[in-house]
Design a protein around this motif. Structure first.
Motif, mmCIF file in Angstrom:
data_model
loop_
_atom_site.group_PDB
_atom_site.id
_atom_site.type_symbol
_atom_site.label_atom_id
_atom_site.label_comp_id
_atom_site.label_asym_id
_atom_site.label_seq_id
_atom_site.Cartn_x
_atom_site.Cartn_y
_atom_site.Cartn_z
ATOM 1 N N ILE A 13 -4.058 76.450 75.887
ATOM 2 C CA ILE A 13 -4.428 76.628 77.291
ATOM 3 C C ILE A 13 -3.324 76.040 78.160
ATOM 4 N N THR A 14 -2.831 76.822 79.095
ATOM 5 C CA THR A 14 -1.854 76.314 80.056
ATOM 6 C C THR A 14 -2.583 75.465 81.089
ATOM 7 N N LEU A 15 -2.124 74.250 81.292
ATOM 8 C CA LEU A 15 -2.783 73.366 82.243
ATOM 9 C C LEU A 15 -2.786 73.996 83.633
ATOM 10 N N PHE A 27 -22.449 77.145 63.622
ATOM 11 C CA PHE A 27 -21.304 76.419 63.090
ATOM 12 C C PHE A 27 -19.988 77.024 63.575
ATOM 13 N N ASP A 28 -20.019 77.519 64.805
ATOM 14 C CA ASP A 28 -18.807 78.071 65.415
ATOM 15 C C ASP A 28 -18.092 76.953 66.166
ATOM 16 N N PHE A 29 -16.970 76.510 65.631
ATOM 17 C CA PHE A 29 -16.186 75.451 66.254
ATOM 18 C C PHE A 29 -15.071 76.103 67.072
ATOM 19 N N ASP A 30 -14.964 75.739 68.355
ATOM 20 C CA ASP A 30 -13.913 76.271 69.224
ATOM 21 C C ASP A 30 -12.922 75.159 69.547
ATOM 22 N N TYR A 31 -11.689 75.319 69.060
ATOM 23 C CA TYR A 31 -10.639 74.336 69.313
ATOM 24 C C TYR A 31 -9.668 74.881 70.363
ATOM 25 N N TYR A 32 -9.283 74.006 71.290
ATOM 26 C CA TYR A 32 -8.293 74.340 72.305
ATOM 27 C C TYR A 32 -7.227 73.235 72.317
ATOM 28 N N LYS A 33 -6.015 73.601 72.713
ATOM 29 C CA LYS A 33 -4.967 72.588 72.814
ATOM 30 C C LYS A 33 -4.210 72.740 74.117
ATOM 31 N N PHE A 34 -3.693 71.618 74.589
ATOM 32 C CA PHE A 34 -2.919 71.559 75.828
ATOM 33 C C PHE A 34 -1.625 70.814 75.525
ATOM 34 N N ILE A 35 -0.565 71.158 76.206
ATOM 35 C CA ILE A 35 0.670 70.395 76.107
ATOM 36 C C ILE A 35 1.050 69.905 77.491
ATOM 37 N N LEU A 86 -15.055 65.773 82.058
ATOM 38 C CA LEU A 86 -14.775 65.005 80.851
ATOM 39 C C LEU A 86 -13.883 63.811 81.186
ATOM 40 N N PRO A 87 -13.907 62.779 80.335
ATOM 41 C CA PRO A 87 -12.964 61.670 80.542
ATOM 42 C C PRO A 87 -11.534 62.208 80.607
ATOM 43 N N PHE A 88 -10.772 61.777 81.597
ATOM 44 C CA PHE A 88 -9.415 62.296 81.709
ATOM 45 C C PHE A 88 -8.561 61.810 80.537
ATOM 46 N N ILE A 89 -7.511 62.570 80.264
ATOM 47 C CA ILE A 89 -6.559 62.195 79.215
ATOM 48 C C ILE A 89 -5.286 61.709 79.886
ATOM 49 N N GLY A 90 -4.924 60.461 79.658
ATOM 50 C CA GLY A 90 -3.632 59.959 80.107
ATOM 51 C C GLY A 90 -2.572 60.464 79.145
ATOM 52 N N ALA A 91 -1.755 61.408 79.587
ATOM 53 C CA ALA A 91 -0.889 62.159 78.684
ATOM 54 C C ALA A 91 0.555 61.670 78.731
ATOM 55 N N LYS A 92 1.203 61.756 77.559
ATOM 56 C CA LYS A 92 2.635 61.513 77.460
ATOM 57 C C LYS A 92 3.354 62.855 77.428
ATOM 58 N N ALA A 93 4.487 62.918 78.087
ATOM 59 C CA ALA A 93 5.256 64.160 78.133
ATOM 60 C C ALA A 93 5.574 64.640 76.727
ATOM 61 N N GLY A 94 5.337 65.950 76.490
ATOM 62 C CA GLY A 94 5.688 66.557 75.212
ATOM 63 C C GLY A 94 4.612 66.504 74.150
ATOM 64 N N ASN A 95 3.506 65.801 74.412
ATOM 65 C CA ASN A 95 2.444 65.668 73.419
ATOM 66 C C ASN A 95 1.396 66.771 73.563
ATOM 67 N N TYR A 96 0.813 67.149 72.425
ATOM 68 C CA TYR A 96 -0.342 68.038 72.412
ATOM 69 C C TYR A 96 -1.624 67.218 72.427
ATOM 70 N N ILE A 115 -14.185 76.597 80.912
ATOM 71 C CA ILE A 115 -13.352 75.388 80.918
ATOM 72 C C ILE A 115 -12.295 75.546 81.996
ATOM 73 N N ARG A 116 -12.187 74.555 82.865
ATOM 74 C CA ARG A 116 -11.159 74.557 83.910
ATOM 75 C C ARG A 116 -10.291 73.319 83.745
ATOM 76 N N THR A 117 -8.992 73.481 83.730
ATOM 77 C CA THR A 117 -8.063 72.374 83.524
ATOM 78 C C THR A 117 -7.168 72.175 84.733
ATOM 79 N N SER A 118 -6.685 70.955 84.877
ATOM 80 C CA SER A 118 -5.688 70.657 85.911
ATOM 81 C C SER A 118 -4.853 69.472 85.436
ATOM 82 N N PHE A 119 -3.755 69.244 86.122
ATOM 83 C CA PHE A 119 -2.841 68.173 85.710
ATOM 84 C C PHE A 119 -2.343 67.429 86.936
#
Length: 358
Positions: A13-15, A27-35, A86-96, A115-119
């Motif tokens: 998902i693009t932020l 038992f349908d698990f939905d995984y998403y990733k952000f960079i 959701l609890p925010f994620i304190g992100a490091k540059a370059g991490n998934y 799901i709505r994302t922002s950065f």
């Protein structure tokens, strides 16, 4: 997009984007990733799209760090169509970072969600993953860091999912350090809070310097520690939830609640000023001081001081010309240090000098 049922198949998902999903079976698990391309804060909002209020089911939402460590969680009822932050994620540059959506204890199969994302870009957020001393985030003094406990949960089988926040502090020079914990005061119905421990290494172990249990309905600011410290002195902060003893299958109130670690640092370096005057100038000097970048000089104008000069170098020599003869002038000088992108200051030294009559 199926199949996104594992970390390796997680949907990217693009932020800043909004996507819709559906748990098709129990038992349908939905995984998403952000960079994250920069240091900052990843915000995730979740909405149920279910319109039938008579149905039942829940989603369990889990956040994971770059090495698939659990760092946050939430439980959402399918009939709750309000926005769940959701609890925010304190992100490091370059991490998934990852989000898992799956049917919870009461199956939410056959239901849709959004799901709505922002950065928010910024370097003064808690950086996940920082659950241990070895992964502690760097806390640069004289800045405000915002963090949150992302998970504090115990299921019916007494499996614990929890988040701890560790910070590492290193004094930039000799000086006075103050560390303060701040939060938004809540009403007494909130029973949880934060345990905050500040410690240092000593004789092969840890020496606690401050231990506080801070409830959500307590005063919004608490000074944890204030002391004169040596250059390169090291300290650690460990922050975790106060266990309320009755939250089986229910996340603690503390999850997702932001807190701020505020700190100040005053350099011990203080110039000893020598003054020479002529009829139209004042020259001020000071011998070399260790662990400084330079000096700030101000002159009093009316009831306020205004900036004259910022110098570089460990010694000071500055002349203010164009002054009136036989006149008193008040100046103040302080040392400063630039380090880790932060400017630290010493205390002001104030003095008065009178120009000569001729």
């Amino acid at each position: 997009k199926e199949s996104n049922d594992s970390f390796s198949n997680a949907q990217l998902i693009t932020l800043g984007d909004t996507i819709s999903g559906r748990t098709s079976e129990s038992f349908d698990f939905d995984y998403y990733k952000f960079i994250s391309n920069d240091d900052g804060k990843i915000n995730i909002n979740f909405n149920s799209l279910e319109t039938d209020k008579t149905t039942c089911g829940t989603w369990s939402l889990f956040l994971y760090g770059p090495n698939e460590e659990e760092i946050g969680m939430a439980t959402v009822d399918v009939t709750d169509t309000s926005t769940v932050v959701l609890p925010f994620i304190g992100a490091k540059a370059g991490n998934y970072y990852y989000l898992l959506v799956y049917p919870g204890p009461r199956f939410a199969s056959g239901h849709s969600y959004k799901i709505r994302t922002s950065f928010t870009k910024g370097k003064y957020y808690e950086k996940e993953v920082n659950n241990t001393e070895a992964t502690a985030g760097k806390l640069i003094l004289a800045n405000n860091y915002v963090g949150t406990i992302g998970a504090d949960f115990q299921d019916g089988d007494f499996n614990e999912i929890y988040d701890r926040d560790y910070y590492h502090i290193k004094a930039p020079a000799k000086g006075t350090m103050t560390v303060t914990f701040k939060h938004k005061k809540k009403t007494p119905q909130y029973t949880s809070g934060w345990n905050v421990v500040l410690y240092k290494h000593h004789n092969g172990g840890n020496l606690s310097l401050s231990e506080s249990s801070i409830l959500m309905d307590s005063a919004a600011s608490k000074t944890l520690y204030k002391a004169t410290v040596a250059k390169n002195a090291e300290f650690w902060l460990n922050i975790y939830s106060i266990y309320d003893g009755c939250r089986t299958n229910i996340p603690s109130d503390i999850v997702g609640e932001p807190y701020t670690i505020s700190s100040t640092f005053v350099l011990a370096a203080k110039p000893k000023i020598t003054v020479k005057t002529t009829k139209n100038s004042v020259t001020m000097t000071s011998k070399k001081l260790a662990d400084i970048t330079g000096y700030e000089i101000q002159i009093k104008s009316g009831k306020k001081f205004k900036k004259l000069k910022t110098t570089k170098g460990k010694a000071l020599k500055y002349t203010k010309n164009g002054l009136k003869k036989s006149t008193k002038y008040t100046f103040r000088v302080r040392a400063y240090l630039k380090k880790d992108g932060t400017k630290y200051y010493g205390k002001w030294v104030t003095f008065t000098a009178k120009t000569k009559p001729k």
